[in-house]
Design an enzyme around this catalytic site. Structure first.
Site, short mmCIF file in Angstrom:
data_model
loop_
_atom_site.label_atom_id
_atom_site.label_comp_id
_atom_site.label_asym_id
_atom_site.label_seq_id
_atom_site.Cartn_x
_atom_site.Cartn_y
_atom_site.Cartn_z
N SER A 74 0.82 -1.21 0.00
CA SER A 74 0.00 0.00 0.00
C SER A 74 0.86 1.26 0.00
O SER A 74 0.55 2.24 -0.69
CB SER A 74 -0.92 -0.02 1.22
OG SER A 74 -1.58 1.21 1.38
N SER A 75 1.93 1.26 0.75
CA SER A 75 2.79 2.45 0.83
C SER A 75 3.38 2.81 -0.53
O SER A 75 3.57 3.99 -0.84
CB SER A 75 3.92 2.23 1.84
OG SER A 75 3.39 2.08 3.13
N LEU A 76 3.68 1.81 -1.36
CA LEU A 76 4.19 2.07 -2.71
C LEU A 76 3.06 2.44 -3.67
O LEU A 76 3.23 3.28 -4.54
CB LEU A 76 4.97 0.86 -3.22
CG LEU A 76 6.28 0.59 -2.49
CD1 LEU A 76 6.86 -0.77 -2.88
CD2 LEU A 76 7.28 1.70 -2.74
N GLY A 77 1.91 1.82 -3.51
CA GLY A 77 0.76 2.16 -4.32
C GLY A 77 0.35 3.62 -4.13
O GLY A 77 -0.09 4.28 -5.07
N ASP A 128 0.81 -20.33 -8.75
CA ASP A 128 0.17 -21.65 -8.66
C ASP A 128 0.81 -22.54 -7.62
O ASP A 128 2.01 -22.45 -7.34
CB ASP A 128 0.26 -22.37 -10.02
CG ASP A 128 -0.80 -21.91 -10.99
OD1 ASP A 128 -1.98 -21.87 -10.61
OD2 ASP A 128 -0.44 -21.59 -12.14
N GLU A 152 5.73 -7.16 -12.52
CA GLU A 152 5.51 -6.10 -13.50
C GLU A 152 5.30 -4.81 -12.74
O GLU A 152 4.42 -4.73 -11.89
CB GLU A 152 4.28 -6.40 -14.36
CG GLU A 152 4.43 -7.62 -15.25
CD GLU A 152 3.78 -8.85 -14.67
OE1 GLU A 152 2.85 -8.73 -13.85
OE2 GLU A 152 4.21 -9.96 -15.03
N GLN A 183 3.92 -8.40 -1.24
CA GLN A 183 3.62 -9.41 -0.22
C GLN A 183 2.90 -10.59 -0.86
O GLN A 183 2.16 -10.42 -1.82
CB GLN A 183 2.81 -8.81 0.92
CG GLN A 183 1.58 -8.07 0.48
CD GLN A 183 1.06 -7.15 1.57
OE1 GLN A 183 1.70 -6.89 2.57
NE2 GLN A 183 -0.15 -6.65 1.36
#
Length: 180
Positions: free
Chosen positions: A97-100, A113, A123, A142
């Site tokens: 979240s901190s990077l988002g 999988d 990506e 994460q």
């Protein structure tokens, strides 16, 4: 069922879930933080990327300390950790979240999988109008683990199993895209 910190640690201690290098403090209440490795891949050149012909014009770079991802730039990166999932556990990759909140989108198509092993190729896309500096070894994403309801008929044995370092797309190897 999503695995808790206790279940994640238990699987690692039993050797059923392998994480190398493993940092115990990166186990969160319902996830495991993974760090940024030292390779990125840039798509260069012009023209169409033909999914039947493989990826051309990819430059793989190693960096020592950090790299800057430019505004609106897309690139591939890799995790520092090499993981090996048991055949009854799958995982979801989530960005931090901190990077988002800085405008950095982190994906890996979001899914790992059961039975996969390797470093995870990420990506990355900078949606910000300013460059974002990323450091080798920083927590980048994460893994959220889930136990399968019953054993699968077959575990992952695909084209990315055992990957080390950043690995560009291998979509041209898909059965429906192979040339006759």
């Amino acid at each position: 069922m999503i695995l808790s910190d206790r279940s994640i640690r238990e699987l690692i201690e039993k050797g059923e879930l392998k994480v190398e290098p493993y940092e115990p403090s990166h186990v969160q209440c319902s996830s495991l933080d993974l760090r940024l490795g030292n390779q990125i891949a840039l798509y260069e050149g012009e023209g169409v990327i033909d999914v039947k012909k493989g990826t051309k014009g990819v430059r793989i770079l190693e960096f020592e300390e950090y790299f800057d991802i430019m505004p609106k730039q897309f690139l591939l990166a890799t995790t520092l950790e090499y993981i090996s999932l048991p055949p009854y556990v799958t995982a979801f990759v989530e960005g931090r979240s901190s990077l988002g909140r800085l405008g950095l989108f982190i994906e890996n198509a979001g899914w790992v999988d059961a039975g996969f092993e390797g470093q995870i190729t990420l990506e990355l896309f900078n949606a910000n109008d300013r460059p974002i500096r990323l450091y080798r070894g920083m927590r980048i994403c994460q893994l959220v683990f889930a136990r399968l309801d019953r054993p699968p008929e077959r575990v992952y044995s695909g084209k990315y199993k055992g990957q080390k370092g950043v690995v560009p797309s291998r979509i041209h190897m898909d059965e429906e895209l192979k040339s006759e």
